[in-house]
Design a protein around this motif. Sequence first.
Motif, PDB file in Angstrom:
ATOM      1  N   GLU A  12      53.715 -45.454  94.838  1.00  0.00           N
ATOM      2  CA  GLU A  12      54.669 -44.113  95.850  1.00  0.00           C
ATOM      3  C   GLU A  12      53.777 -43.250  96.394  1.00  0.00           C
ATOM      4  OE1 GLU A  12      56.789 -45.533  97.790  1.00  0.00           O
ATOM      5  OE2 GLU A  12      57.538 -47.241  95.824  1.00  0.00           O
ATOM      6  N   GLY A  13      52.730 -42.851  95.633  1.00  0.00           N
ATOM      7  CA  GLY A  13      52.048 -42.164  95.075  1.00  0.00           C
ATOM      8  C   GLY A  13      50.675 -41.888  96.756  1.00  0.00           C
ATOM      9  N   ALA A  14      50.037 -41.089  97.886  1.00  0.00           N
ATOM     10  CA  ALA A  14      49.570 -40.979  98.328  1.00  0.00           C
ATOM     11  C   ALA A  14      48.486 -41.890  98.072  1.00  0.00           C
ATOM     12  CB  ALA A  14      49.127 -39.606  98.342  1.00  0.00           C
ATOM     13  N   ALA A  15      48.150 -42.376  96.822  1.00  0.00           N
ATOM     14  CA  ALA A  15      46.713 -43.226  96.857  1.00  0.00           C
ATOM     15  C   ALA A  15      47.467 -44.430  96.455  1.00  0.00           C
ATOM     16  CB  ALA A  15      45.843 -42.781  95.291  1.00  0.00           C
ATOM     17  N   TRP A  16      48.414 -44.697  96.425  1.00  0.00           N
ATOM     18  CA  TRP A  16      49.355 -46.499  95.904  1.00  0.00           C
ATOM     19  C   TRP A  16      48.184 -47.596  96.980  1.00  0.00           C
ATOM     20  CZ3 TRP A  16      50.748 -48.637  92.216  1.00  0.00           C
ATOM     21  CH2 TRP A  16      51.431 -49.759  92.243  1.00  0.00           C
ATOM     22  N   GLY A  17      47.986 -48.829  96.776  1.00  0.00           N
ATOM     23  CA  GLY A  17      47.528 -49.555  97.505  1.00  0.00           C
ATOM     24  C   GLY A  17      45.782 -48.948  98.415  1.00  0.00           C
ATOM     25  N   VAL A  18      45.642 -47.331  97.885  1.00  0.00           N
ATOM     26  CA  VAL A  18      44.625 -47.467  97.843  1.00  0.00           C
ATOM     27  C   VAL A  18      43.142 -47.331  97.388  1.00  0.00           C
ATOM     28  CG1 VAL A  18      42.969 -45.397  99.588  1.00  0.00           C
ATOM     29  CG2 VAL A  18      45.345 -45.999 100.208  1.00  0.00           C
ATOM     30  N   LEU A  19      43.848 -46.497  96.349  1.00  0.00           N
ATOM     31  CA  LEU A  19      43.205 -46.130  94.765  1.00  0.00           C
ATOM     32  C   LEU A  19      43.250 -47.083  94.053  1.00  0.00           C
ATOM     33  CD1 LEU A  19      42.228 -42.339  94.407  1.00  0.00           C
ATOM     34  CD2 LEU A  19      40.407 -44.244  95.608  1.00  0.00           C
ATOM     35  N   ALA A  20      42.566 -47.579  92.998  1.00  0.00           N
ATOM     36  CA  ALA A  20      42.592 -48.381  91.729  1.00  0.00           C
ATOM     37  C   ALA A  20      42.268 -48.233  90.057  1.00  0.00           C
ATOM     38  CB  ALA A  20      41.998 -50.046  91.555  1.00  0.00           C
ATOM     39  N   GLU A  21      43.222 -48.296  89.251  1.00  0.00           N
ATOM     40  CA  GLU A  21      42.943 -48.434  87.991  1.00  0.00           C
ATOM     41  C   GLU A  21      40.908 -47.992  87.666  1.00  0.00           C
ATOM     42  OE1 GLU A  21      43.869 -49.050  83.453  1.00  0.00           O
ATOM     43  OE2 GLU A  21      45.336 -49.687  85.175  1.00  0.00           O
ATOM     44  N   GLY A  22      40.761 -47.319  87.543  1.00  0.00           N
ATOM     45  CA  GLY A  22      38.688 -47.288  87.004  1.00  0.00           C
ATOM     46  C   GLY A  22      38.560 -46.913  88.299  1.00  0.00           C
ATOM     47  N   ASP A  23      38.155 -46.647  88.619  1.00  0.00           N
ATOM     48  CA  ASP A  23      37.638 -45.842  90.216  1.00  0.00           C
ATOM     49  C   ASP A  23      37.348 -44.883  89.586  1.00  0.00           C
ATOM     50  OD1 ASP A  23      37.948 -47.746  91.966  1.00  0.00           O
ATOM     51  OD2 ASP A  23      39.742 -46.916  94.018  1.00  0.00           O
ATOM     52  N   LEU A  24      35.952 -44.782  90.122  1.00  0.00           N
ATOM     53  CA  LEU A  24      35.388 -42.995  89.792  1.00  0.00           C
ATOM     54  C   LEU A  24      35.514 -42.438  90.862  1.00  0.00           C
ATOM     55  CD1 LEU A  24      33.927 -41.242  87.809  1.00  0.00           C
ATOM     56  CD2 LEU A  24      31.514 -42.151  88.617  1.00  0.00           C
ATOM     57  N   ILE A  25      36.160 -41.391  91.355  1.00  0.00           N
ATOM     58  CA  ILE A  25      36.377 -40.295  92.460  1.00  0.00           C
ATOM     59  C   ILE A  25      34.546 -40.135  92.198  1.00  0.00           C
ATOM     60  CG2 ILE A  25      37.897 -38.677  93.929  1.00  0.00           C
ATOM     61  CD1 ILE A  25      40.039 -39.749  92.637  1.00  0.00           C
ATOM     62  N   THR A  26      33.603 -39.957  93.599  1.00  0.00           N
ATOM     63  CA  THR A  26      32.840 -38.953  93.656  1.00  0.00           C
ATOM     64  C   THR A  26      32.590 -38.344  94.713  1.00  0.00           C
ATOM     65  OG1 THR A  26      31.837 -41.109  95.362  1.00  0.00           O
ATOM     66  CG2 THR A  26      30.711 -41.569  92.908  1.00  0.00           C
ATOM     67  N   ALA A  27      33.515 -38.222  95.906  1.00  0.00           N
ATOM     68  CA  ALA A  27      33.913 -37.150  97.111  1.00  0.00           C
ATOM     69  C   ALA A  27      34.831 -37.160  97.246  1.00  0.00           C
ATOM     70  CB  ALA A  27      32.556 -37.296  98.102  1.00  0.00           C
ATOM     71  N   ILE A  28      35.298 -36.289  98.035  1.00  0.00           N
ATOM     72  CA  ILE A  28      36.355 -35.799  98.290  1.00  0.00           C
ATOM     73  C   ILE A  28      36.265 -34.907 100.227  1.00  0.00           C
ATOM     74  CG2 ILE A  28      39.075 -35.096  98.640  1.00  0.00           C
ATOM     75  CD1 ILE A  28      39.729 -35.089  95.802  1.00  0.00           C
ATOM     76  N   ASP A  29      36.693 -35.848 100.481  1.00  0.00           N
ATOM     77  CA  ASP A  29      35.906 -35.168 102.486  1.00  0.00           C
ATOM     78  C   ASP A  29      34.777 -34.813 102.402  1.00  0.00           C
ATOM     79  OD1 ASP A  29      37.250 -34.844 105.058  1.00  0.00           O
ATOM     80  OD2 ASP A  29      37.520 -33.179 104.676  1.00  0.00           O
ATOM     81  N   GLY A  30      33.722 -35.347 101.506  1.00  0.00           N
ATOM     82  CA  GLY A  30      32.088 -34.767 101.644  1.00  0.00           C
ATOM     83  C   GLY A  30      31.822 -33.941 101.045  1.00  0.00           C
ATOM     84  N   VAL A  31      32.822 -33.512 100.131  1.00  0.00           N
ATOM     85  CA  VAL A  31      32.723 -32.691  99.323  1.00  0.00           C
ATOM     86  C   VAL A  31      32.079 -33.170  97.669  1.00  0.00           C
ATOM     87  CG1 VAL A  31      33.548 -31.201  97.815  1.00  0.00           C
ATOM     88  CG2 VAL A  31      33.773 -30.937 100.041  1.00  0.00           C
ATOM     89  N   PRO A  32      31.083 -33.192  97.200  1.00  0.00           N
ATOM     90  CA  PRO A  32      31.202 -34.085  95.931  1.00  0.00           C
ATOM     91  C   PRO A  32      32.100 -33.564  94.752  1.00  0.00           C
ATOM     92  CG  PRO A  32      28.832 -33.132  97.024  1.00  0.00           C
ATOM     93  CD  PRO A  32      30.157 -32.726  97.286  1.00  0.00           C
ATOM     94  N   ILE A  33      32.203 -34.806  94.351  1.00  0.00           N
ATOM     95  CA  ILE A  33      33.246 -34.482  92.939  1.00  0.00           C
ATOM     96  C   ILE A  33      32.392 -34.630  91.295  1.00  0.00           C
ATOM     97  CG2 ILE A  33      35.612 -35.057  91.670  1.00  0.00           C
ATOM     98  CD1 ILE A  33      36.045 -33.695  94.318  1.00  0.00           C
ATOM     99  N   HIS A  34      32.501 -33.259  90.720  1.00  0.00           N
ATOM    100  CA  HIS A  34      32.096 -34.750  89.636  1.00  0.00           C
ATOM    101  C   HIS A  34      32.647 -34.278  88.307  1.00  0.00           C
ATOM    102  CE1 HIS A  34      27.808 -32.907  91.846  1.00  0.00           C
ATOM    103  NE2 HIS A  34      28.667 -31.788  91.617  1.00  0.00           N
ATOM    104  N   SER A  35      33.800 -33.714  87.940  1.00  0.00           N
ATOM    105  CA  SER A  35      34.758 -33.578  86.916  1.00  0.00           C
ATOM    106  C   SER A  35      36.255 -34.084  87.809  1.00  0.00           C
ATOM    107  CB  SER A  35      34.394 -32.977  85.917  1.00  0.00           C
ATOM    108  OG  SER A  35      34.700 -31.541  86.758  1.00  0.00           O
TER     109      SER A  35
END
Length: 464
Positions: free
Chosen positions: A241-264
């Motif tokens: 029921e979270g926003a990422a349910w059905g979108v992200l999966a366990e083990g995904d490495l998030i690299t950017a959000i809305d074009g902004v790089p994510i390092h940690s």
Amino acid sequence: MTAMAEFLGSAWWLIVSLGVLVSIHEYGHFWVARRCGVKVLRFSIGFGKPLWMRRGRDGTEYVIAAIPLGGYVKMLDENQLPESPSGHGTLSEQELEQSFNRKPVWKRIAIVAAGPVANLALCVALLWAMFVIGRPDYAPVVGQSERIAAEAGLQPGDTVLAVGDRATPTWSEVQMALVPAALDRADVTLRVADSEGRERSVDLPLDRLPEDFDERNAVGVIGLLPRHQQPPALVGQVQPEGAAWGVLAEGDLITAIDGVPIHSWSDIGPEVQKLGERGGTAMIEVERDDERLALEIQPRLTRSEDGRQFWALGVISPNGGRAPKDALLRYGPLQAVPAAFAEAGHQAGELFAMIGRAFTGRVSIENTVAGPITIARAANAFAGQGLAWYLSILAMLSLSLGILNLLPIPILDGGHLLYYLIELVKGSPVSERVMAAGQYVGLALIAGLMGLAFYNDIVNNLVP
């Protein structure tokens, strides 16, 4: 429930730690007293009403008492007993021979010094055991460099090999070496290696630290953030029921959000808040099974347990957002012997230096004197990290107890040693009037020190 568990754990480890340290300290007095021919009347762990007592064949009462915050060894002394143990008004010849006050001054010095010496020996033994077992820790790798650190040339990915002349195989050693230098505002040279192994020296101008910086976060004020405090933005669990349910999966490495790089992992929260306040959907980029994906997502407004609202994706990091420990401080049994002595000597020097800073005002007194609450919480936290970590804090406490007991304060072992040294010089014991006055002064100093310790506990642990 968590707060109660922490309280019970802290209380338990405080009792265990004090029990070990006091037992060894008092056993030092007891063992040497027996070898010097002094009769020991009572060996007590704790104060107050005895919970358990047994009389040995030697006539000594062995006691575990109700208040587990200390202990004592009571020796036969004609100056402290209104009657002899046998019930007569005067001591017999045999009892006089076994009386502490009748022993030569060098034997009295040995008996009194034995307690602190036992604690110092215990410190070395505990450090040896810690080194042999191996203390898990984090590699001394820089994750982020700002302010003084960045201006000095430290870069993300640099490994700190040494601070001054002290080798730093783990990040804990980096902290323990940098904090004293920061408190003294003394420039220090770091030996570092970049990601390709090339070594260089970096001079940190710590004299540029602000006058009122947070002493408990000295490394952060310098501008150093270790790599392990920047765990990768790896998805460990997606909340239903979270926003990422059905979108992200366990083990995904998030690299950017809305074009902004994510390092940690720590980069995710601020960007999600910006995205939620702006409204609408955005693209989140991830690496999944060696593929790069761009997925559409929209944060949801969430309420925390304390009622605070914030925007969230509904993902949880592995290990609670903490990176796994990737270094081990360990030596073989033979190598650990000189390492333990060297570490005990280093910690003793730092303890004396900290006392000096407190008296000269170079460090705030609330960060110098710790009370039972602080000690209990620290012991609980170290014990939670494993046996080697608990041995390390027990060694530090044993060292502190040994050194503090050697301070020339009446009623402490060091005060008694001072009296005996004066007796050696002048050829006769210190007068009872002087000793009585010293007792009052010592009690006042110890009471003030205890009051300060409890005050620091309240300010640092109980005041929001």
